[in-house]
Each structure stands twice: as C-alpha cells, then as structure tokens.
Design a protein around this motif. Sequence first.
Motif, short mmCIF file in Angstrom:
data_model
loop_
_atom_site.label_atom_id
_atom_site.label_comp_id
_atom_site.label_asym_id
_atom_site.label_seq_id
_atom_site.Cartn_x
_atom_site.Cartn_y
_atom_site.Cartn_z
N ALA A 174 179.12 149.77 93.91
CA ALA A 174 178.78 150.65 94.65
C ALA A 174 179.66 151.38 95.95
O ALA A 174 179.72 151.99 96.45
N ARG A 175 180.56 150.07 96.40
CA ARG A 175 180.49 149.56 98.03
C ARG A 175 182.10 151.05 97.35
O ARG A 175 182.82 151.80 98.74
N VAL A 176 182.89 151.12 96.09
CA VAL A 176 184.12 151.70 95.60
C VAL A 176 183.47 153.24 95.41
O VAL A 176 184.23 154.24 96.53
N LEU A 177 182.27 153.57 95.59
CA LEU A 177 181.77 154.43 95.37
C LEU A 177 181.58 155.29 96.76
O LEU A 177 181.96 156.64 97.41
N GLY A 178 180.93 154.31 97.54
CA GLY A 178 180.64 154.69 99.04
C GLY A 178 182.02 155.43 99.90
O GLY A 178 182.07 155.87 100.53
N ALA A 179 183.09 154.16 99.56
CA ALA A 179 183.78 154.92 99.78
C ALA A 179 185.23 155.77 99.49
O ALA A 179 185.53 156.43 100.05
N LEU A 180 184.58 156.38 98.68
CA LEU A 180 184.63 157.22 97.96
C LEU A 180 184.09 159.65 99.37
O LEU A 180 184.99 160.16 98.30
N THR A 181 183.52 159.41 100.13
CA THR A 181 183.41 159.85 100.00
C THR A 181 184.61 160.87 100.93
O THR A 181 184.34 161.93 101.73
N VAL A 182 185.66 160.38 101.44
CA VAL A 182 186.86 160.93 100.92
C VAL A 182 187.48 160.45 100.58
O VAL A 182 187.62 159.76 99.87
N ALA A 183 188.14 161.66 100.51
CA ALA A 183 189.53 161.62 99.01
C ALA A 183 190.61 160.81 99.46
O ALA A 183 191.12 160.66 100.50
N SER A 184 190.41 159.27 98.83
CA SER A 184 191.32 158.64 98.79
C SER A 184 191.81 157.70 97.25
O SER A 184 191.76 158.09 96.71
N THR A 185 193.84 157.42 97.91
CA THR A 185 194.10 156.54 97.01
C THR A 185 192.98 155.16 96.12
O THR A 185 192.45 154.27 97.23
N THR A 186 193.94 154.94 95.23
CA THR A 186 193.06 153.03 94.86
C THR A 186 193.77 152.76 96.11
O THR A 186 192.79 151.22 96.57
N GLY A 187 195.25 151.93 96.09
CA GLY A 187 195.61 151.46 97.35
C GLY A 187 194.89 151.69 98.58
O GLY A 187 194.62 149.87 98.90
N SER A 188 193.91 152.69 99.12
CA SER A 188 193.70 152.72 100.52
C SER A 188 191.93 152.38 100.25
O SER A 188 191.85 151.05 101.07
#
Length: 328
Positions: A266-280
Amino acid sequence: MAGVLRIHFTERDFRHVQLARSADPIWEAILGLHVLTGPRHRLPRHLGTWRRRAAERLGSARLRAACRLLNDLAPADAPYFPDFLTPAESEEGMSAALSTLRATSDARLARELREAARHRALPRWTGQLASGDRELLGRVADALLRVHTELVAPDWSRVAATVAADAERRAVALEGGLVALLAGLPPFVWRDPVLTAPYPVDFDLRLRGRGLRLIPSFFCHTTPIAVADPALPPVVVYPVSREPPTPPAAGRQAPALAALLGASRARVLGALTVASTTGSVAAGLGLSASSVSGHLKVLRAAGLVESRRDGARVTHRLTSRGHHLLGH
C-alpha cells in the motif's frame, strides 16, 4: 539569513532551463564535507545520522588532510568559494570534472582566490595556488576525489536514489509548465520574472537568455547555492525534497488499503502519486529495491500501476484504476 538570491529571467531563459536528473559527484563531495564540518544543530535528522557515520570514516590521516585542504578553500560558512572547484563538466562524471579542474588557468585561479580573500582570510598556501602552482592544484583535485570516494561514495546509492526521486517529482511538476515547476521549488519563491530564495548575501543572478541549470542535491540543506561568476553558465544547486507529499485521500484510506494490499505494498502504491523509478520509491520509503520491485510486479499485474522504459530508466505511475483505489 542575511541576504536574498534573486534569479532574473527573460522570455528566452524559459526555453533553456535544464533540470539535472542525477546527483552531481563534485557538488555532493563539497556539500557532504560542509555537512561534516558545519554546525551540527542546523542539520536535518537524516544528515545528522549521515554525519555520525561519516565521522567514523575519518581514521585515515590522508582523508583528514584532504578535508582540511578543501575546508581551507570552501568552508561550510563561506558566503563564497571558488567556482573552479565545481566545473560544469561534473555532469559527465567525476573523472571529467577533475580533468577540467586540473586544467584551470592561472588567470582564473588568481581571480577566484582573490575574490575568496575579499570574504575571509585565506591560509598562506593558497597564495602559491593563486600563482598557478600545478602541483598544488593537483592536490586539490586529489583531495576532492578522496573525499568523494571515502566519505560520500559509501552512501552513493542512497544519495543517487533520493536525488532521482526529487528529479522525478520536478519533472512531473514541469508537465504543468515551467512556472509551475519554479513556483513549487522550495525554498524558492516565484514572482514573475524573478525567482528568489534566502542566501548568505544579497546576490543577483541575471540569466540574460542563457537559461539555468538546476541541480538537486542530497547534502545541500540550508540555502541554494549559485555559481558566482556571471561569465560562467548559470547553475543553481538546491536542497532535495525528502518525501513526496501524501495526498489527503490516501492518508485517510491508508488503514483500509493496508488491510487490502498489505502495509508495504500500500505504501508503494501511495508513493506513485508522482511518476517514479524503483530506486526513488525504495529511497523514499526506506525499503530495499528488490522488495519494491516485487510489489510493483504485483501492482502491475492487478492493473494498478503501469511501467514505461525511457532509455535506461523505467518509470512507474498509477493507472486510472490505481488513482481510483487511492480515492483521487
């Protein structure tokens, strides 16, 4: 803060703004040294933690000597330090930067060290450097390499991932136009056509159609830093934003999402509110890249995330279904 940095834009400058997407090795070496030697009470928590670890690496006499030499030229509290220490070629890597530094002209050495002497008393050895002593200049380059290799490089994956995450957020903001990017770039304030920020001294950077290169930095933590010489390509280094903003809806739904997906996913999903790389994403959440990659695979299979390759980079973003699940 005693002064204000004012960056003056013209219409032509808007066509030539560049946003660095990766950490700059020379700037991070110098600013990492500032974190190590500057006032402890001014550091944010993550840099205080880094400073304690870095201090444990100072057992080598050669490393301590390198730190002293660079601190003579670019102390943490200096309102100015010579621009030759941060050549633009550092965007191509440490080797290119140091080659350029070693080739600095005698005239430039004398000019910039004379300017540094206007702001503070310099050690006697810098007089030899100002006269064009090539051996001393080589020692400066060697010191930068040693500081980077022994102090900064052990944490480079974290530095690089954090800077990349910030660059991703700025790139998304840029989709709303350059003014949207500038207006959302702390600690700057945009008042058309001038971008301002707190600064150790009053300083006006007039772009004059040359544009501006913005470099996010892990170790920059007080004010932005501008290249001082008006004849050089305009460069401003700014502090990275540590965490992406959490949308209110996602915050309210966090317990339900955690129950549905699992807390980490769920935290990973929430972190993608902006386009991101795996590392970021990994850097922002404090998870391993392999763990984040596994969660992304599951979220992608569920139709909540899409991944796109752009050269060597793979960027992840929410699908419409993912936005809907977060309540956007």
